[in-house]
Design a protein around this motif. Sequence first.
Motif, PDB file in Angstrom:
ATOM      1  N   GLN A 161     -16.741  -4.496  21.367  1.00  0.00           N
ATOM      2  CA  GLN A 161     -18.133  -4.484  20.905  1.00  0.00           C
ATOM      3  C   GLN A 161     -19.054  -5.117  21.960  1.00  0.00           C
ATOM      4  N   ALA A 162     -18.568  -6.185  22.572  1.00  0.00           N
ATOM      5  CA  ALA A 162     -19.367  -6.819  23.633  1.00  0.00           C
ATOM      6  C   ALA A 162     -19.558  -5.866  24.806  1.00  0.00           C
ATOM      7  N   TYR A 164     -19.631  -2.579  24.667  1.00  0.00           N
ATOM      8  CA  TYR A 164     -20.616  -1.570  24.270  1.00  0.00           C
ATOM      9  C   TYR A 164     -22.032  -2.130  24.377  1.00  0.00           C
ATOM     10  N   LYS A 165     -22.199  -3.376  23.923  1.00  0.00           N
ATOM     11  CA  LYS A 165     -23.524  -3.988  24.009  1.00  0.00           C
ATOM     12  C   LYS A 165     -23.948  -4.144  25.460  1.00  0.00           C
ATOM     13  N   LEU A 166     -23.008  -4.553  26.286  1.00  0.00           N
ATOM     14  CA  LEU A 166     -23.299  -4.715  27.710  1.00  0.00           C
ATOM     15  C   LEU A 166     -23.641  -3.366  28.346  1.00  0.00           C
ATOM     16  N   ASP A 167     -22.938  -2.335  27.953  1.00  0.00           N
ATOM     17  CA  ASP A 167     -23.194  -1.000  28.473  1.00  0.00           C
ATOM     18  C   ASP A 167     -24.586  -0.522  28.066  1.00  0.00           C
ATOM     19  N   THR A 168     -24.954  -0.729  26.811  1.00  0.00           N
ATOM     20  CA  THR A 168     -26.284  -0.312  26.362  1.00  0.00           C
ATOM     21  C   THR A 168     -27.367  -1.153  27.061  1.00  0.00           C
ATOM     22  N   TYR A 169     -27.109  -2.421  27.258  1.00  0.00           N
ATOM     23  CA  TYR A 169     -28.092  -3.270  27.945  1.00  0.00           C
ATOM     24  C   TYR A 169     -28.240  -2.846  29.412  1.00  0.00           C
TER      25      TYR A 169
END
Length: 183
Positions: A161-162, A164-169
């Motif tokens: 999940q982290a 994915y969040k990093l990828d979106t950021y």
Amino acid sequence: MAASEGGSSAADIAVIPAQRLESASGVMNADAQEEASELESSETAPRPIAPTSKKPGNNNDGGVETAEEATEPAEPDINELCRDMFEKMAIFLQGELTATCEDYKLLENMNKLTSLKYMEMKDISINISRNLQDLNQKYASLQPYLDQINQIEEQVTALEQAAYKLDTYSKKLEAKFKKLEKR
């Protein structure tokens, strides 16, 4: 034998036909007198009397039938008949008892076989129980490792999940950077 109440003895009954013959012909022949004396002296039970007659063809009297002496069938001894009956009854009862004994032996064998089957089933169930206890002990010894695997799985999910969040950021940053670069 003694006569029954109000009845007559066998000798009296047997003499009657001989007397009838004597009265019918007027003279009793020697054979009839001999048989009548034998019947009077015997102590046997009453027997059925079977009279016989001469056929008209055998007589020279011109077709006139004459009665012959009454003959009685030979009567077996009552003691012999009783002995025979008891022997046959003993054979019958022996057969019944033998069949019953055989039935009980069959039941005994069936019970022994059933008992052996139950002993085998008991041994099998004891082995299954022992194996189940061994499996439970092995599972208990593996439980800490299973708990660690569950923790690692939770951490991997959190890390995913982290990521994915990093990828979106990072995509948002890249989009901002391209926007600023065009200006």
